[in-house]
Design a protein around this motif. Structure first.
Motif, PDB file in Angstrom:
ATOM      1  N   THR A   1     -15.162   2.730   6.260  1.00 10.13           N
ATOM      2  CA  THR A   1     -14.296   2.191   5.207  1.00 10.13           C
ATOM      3  C   THR A   1     -13.531   0.992   5.743  1.00 10.13           C
ATOM      4  O   THR A   1     -13.259   0.893   6.944  1.00 10.13           O
ATOM      5  CB  THR A   1     -13.306   3.252   4.700  1.00 10.13           C
TER       6      THR A   1
ATOM      7  N   ASP B   1      -9.200  10.027   5.606  1.00 13.90           N
ATOM      8  CA  ASP B   1      -9.862   9.934   4.299  1.00 13.90           C
ATOM      9  C   ASP B   1     -11.317  10.395   4.387  1.00 13.90           C
ATOM     10  O   ASP B   1     -11.790  11.227   3.593  1.00 13.90           O
ATOM     11  CB  ASP B   1      -9.855   8.480   3.797  1.00 13.90           C
TER      12      ASP B   1
ATOM     13  N   TYR C   1     -10.805  -0.008   3.699  1.00 13.41           N
ATOM     14  CA  TYR C   1      -9.509   0.141   3.043  1.00 13.41           C
ATOM     15  C   TYR C   1      -9.172   1.618   2.846  1.00 13.41           C
ATOM     16  O   TYR C   1      -9.816   2.304   2.042  1.00 13.41           O
ATOM     17  CB  TYR C   1      -9.523  -0.559   1.690  1.00 13.41           C
TER      18      TYR C   1
ATOM     19  N   ASP D   1      -4.443   1.514  -0.417  1.00 10.90           N
ATOM     20  CA  ASP D   1      -4.453   0.057  -0.362  1.00 10.90           C
ATOM     21  C   ASP D   1      -4.704  -0.490  -1.769  1.00 10.90           C
ATOM     22  O   ASP D   1      -5.333   0.194  -2.593  1.00 10.90           O
ATOM     23  CB  ASP D   1      -5.562  -0.435   0.568  1.00 10.90           C
TER      24      ASP D   1
ATOM     25  N   GLU E   1      -6.895  -2.453  -2.647  1.00 10.46           N
ATOM     26  CA  GLU E   1      -8.338  -2.475  -2.842  1.00 10.46           C
ATOM     27  C   GLU E   1      -8.918  -1.069  -3.053  1.00 10.46           C
ATOM     28  O   GLU E   1     -10.092  -0.926  -3.400  1.00 10.46           O
ATOM     29  CB  GLU E   1      -9.016  -3.125  -1.625  1.00 10.46           C
ATOM     30  N   ASN E   2      -8.126  -0.043  -2.811  1.00 12.08           N
ATOM     31  CA  ASN E   2      -8.534   1.352  -2.977  1.00 12.08           C
ATOM     32  C   ASN E   2      -7.311   2.110  -3.507  1.00 12.08           C
ATOM     33  O   ASN E   2      -6.799   3.026  -2.886  1.00 12.08           O
ATOM     34  CB  ASN E   2      -9.003   1.921  -1.631  1.00 12.08           C
TER      35      ASN E   2
ATOM     36  N   SER F   1       0.843  -1.203   0.000  1.00 14.12           N
ATOM     37  CA  SER F   1       0.000   0.000   0.000  1.00 14.12           C
ATOM     38  C   SER F   1       0.872   1.245   0.000  1.00 14.12           C
ATOM     39  O   SER F   1       2.019   1.217   0.480  1.00 14.12           O
ATOM     40  CB  SER F   1      -0.889   0.023   1.246  1.00 14.12           C
TER      41      SER F   1
ATOM     42  N   LYS G   1      -7.301   4.927   1.410  1.00 15.82           N
ATOM     43  CA  LYS G   1      -6.778   5.253   0.086  1.00 15.82           C
ATOM     44  C   LYS G   1      -5.310   4.844  -0.002  1.00 15.82           C
ATOM     45  O   LYS G   1      -4.516   5.142   0.884  1.00 15.82           O
ATOM     46  CB  LYS G   1      -6.904   6.750  -0.177  1.00 15.82           C
TER      47      LYS G   1
ATOM     48  N   HIS H   1      -7.501   5.954   7.666  1.00 17.07           N
ATOM     49  CA  HIS H   1      -8.895   5.615   7.403  1.00 17.07           C
ATOM     50  C   HIS H   1      -9.818   6.765   7.820  1.00 17.07           C
ATOM     51  O   HIS H   1     -10.700   7.178   7.067  1.00 17.07           O
ATOM     52  CB  HIS H   1      -9.287   4.313   8.106  1.00 17.07           C
TER      53      HIS H   1
END
Length: 455
Positions: free
Chosen positions: A400, A285, A402, A406, A408-409, A270, A404, A282
């Motif tokens: 959330t 974000d 994940y 990661d 997955e994101n 990440s 920003k 997290h």
């Protein structure tokens, strides 16, 4: 799964050594090469941005005072020995809190693996392909060891420092061309040097930079000694007085070999877009999203609640940070900053924001708690939920799994390129572009010395 295979001769170091010595650049899929170059680009940005910070300068001054042959370039300027370069450059890339992170192992691999690899590659005038291959191997090994001992190891031990030492040793061993037996020795002596306690978090001490400096340096030292025939414990991981039993309440040794050679764990890495501890991202974000939507004033906000996993609170529950660096590890500060200012960038963490009266006032309204469901998903998911209640009773809730950056994101390659340009802002524009271009086309570089000379 502690002691599941007690008494069996797993020889985990042998399996890791066999993997790393056999790995070749030609085996790397194109997407792995491209992703690894982004990891290296991101490392350069963090190291350039951190090179002028006081703790890094202190380490660089000490290296200069102790002396050493001019073998590899320092991000702080000049050249020194390979060991000193790994040490100084390992410290430089960790301090601005924008280095990469792997969720499962809780490791910032770039800051320990890449400076070790760069120092050896420059000294030996190796190629970009060689560097990329070594970085892939180093990430693979330290991620697997970190996953085996997390999360219990993480309470007292800084995984980047402890598990990261194995990664730097593997990268150095790969570039030195060590054989399997020598690599086993390097892993053994990397593990016996693995250290780094979280106590620094209590008073904001500078030790965190020493952790990454020594993890990078110690891995190189272990590999260089192994090259000379210096032996290390063969079962440093699974032995009765080895890394697992000494430093974890729970461990899963099967994570070391599961899928080894069939996947590239660097692809799970990440990237960070906020200049604070990843355990705050997290919430940051989501609170930035709320800022963009409502741009609330302090007077409009009644309360803020952040629910997360227990480890996030262990590291970042600090309602009264006293230094700029401590603020990066305060979930209350980062939440208040994000909601009032709409940003948590490198430029946002300074003395002015630390003592900003409105930020301080909002921090008193921020409640941080552990949520059992979110906690149960950690470290696979680094999730959070936030609720902002406004005067008059209306509220906004967000959640959330994940942050920003990661996989997955994910962030884009262009976003990481722009991030590098921003972190290297002290350099002239032409110089930044030249370094970035070299890194984007790293596999075409025939001699890493040419790359490092751009510094």
């Amino acid at each position: 799964m502690q002691d599941v295979k007690k008494g069996q001769a797993l020889e985990l170091s042998k399996k890791l050594a066999a993997y790393s010595t056999a790995l070749t650049y030609d085996e790397l899929p194109a997407e792995v090469v491209e992703f690894t170059k982004l990891c290296i680009l991101d490392y350069f940005g963090s190291a350039i941005a951190g090179s002028g910070k006081a703790p890094v300068r202190m380490i660089a001054e000490l290296a200069d005072e102790m002396g050493g042959k001019d073998q590899a370039r320092l991000f702080t300027g000049g050249k020194s020995s390979v060991l000193n370069a790994a040490m100084v450059n390992g410290a430089a890339s960790h301090i601005v809190e924008l280095d990469d992170i792997h969720k499962g192992s809780i490791i910032h691999a770039a800051t320990v693996v890449i400076p070790a690899a760069l120092a050896i590659a420059e000294w030996k005038r190796l190629s970009g392909e060689d560097l990329i291959t070594a970085v892939v191997a180093g990430y693979e090994v330290c991620f697997r060891i970190g996953e085996a001992v997390s999360p219990s190891h993480y309470y007292y031990w800084h995984n980047t420092a402890t598990c990261g030492t194995f990664g730097s040793a593997i990268a150095a061993a790969k570039l030195l061309g060590l054989d399997e037996e020598q690599t086993i020795a390097a892993l053994g002596n990397a593990g016996t040097q693995a250290a780094g306690l979280w106590e620094f978090i209590e008073d904001g001490a500078m030790s965190k930079q020493l952790h990454t400096a020594k993890a990078s340096m110690n891995g190189v030292l272990a590999a260089l000694l192994a090259q000379k025939g210096f032996t290390g414990p063969r079962k440093i991981l699974e032995g009765d007085r080895g890394f697992f039993k000494a430093m974890s309440e729970e461990y899963d040794e099967t994570r070391i070999t599961e899928g080894l050679g069939q996947q590239f764990k660097i692809m799970e890495n990440s990237f960070k877009i906020h200049a604070s501890c990843r355990h705050t991202h997290h919430a940051v974000d989501m609170l930035i999203d709320i800022f963009k939507e409502r741009k609330p004033s302090l007077e409009e906000i009644d309360s803020v609640k952040v629910e997360s996993y227990q480890v996030a609170l262990n590291i970042t529950d600090d309602a009264d940070p006293q230094t700029e660096y401590a603020a990066k590890f305060s979930l209350q500060f980062c939440s208040a900053l994000a909601l009032l200012k709409g940003s948590a960038s490198l430029a946002d963490f300074n003395e002015q924001s630390l003592w900003d009266e409105e930020v301080r006032a909002l921090m008193k309204k921020v409640e941080v708690i552990t949520e059992p469901g979110i906690d149960a998903s950690y470290p696979k998911k680094w999730g959070a939920a936030v609720e902002v209640v406004f005067k008059g009773g209306d509220s906004v809730k967000m959640a959330t799994e994940y942050p920003k950056g990661d996989p997955e994101n994910a962030v884009t390659a262009q976003e990481l390129y722009d991030k590098f340009i921003g972190m290297a802002s002290d350099f002239p524009a032409e110089k930044r572009e030249r370094i970035a271009k070299k890194l984007v086309d790293l596999e075409k570089v025939q001699n890493i010395e040419e790359l490092m000379d751009n510094l």
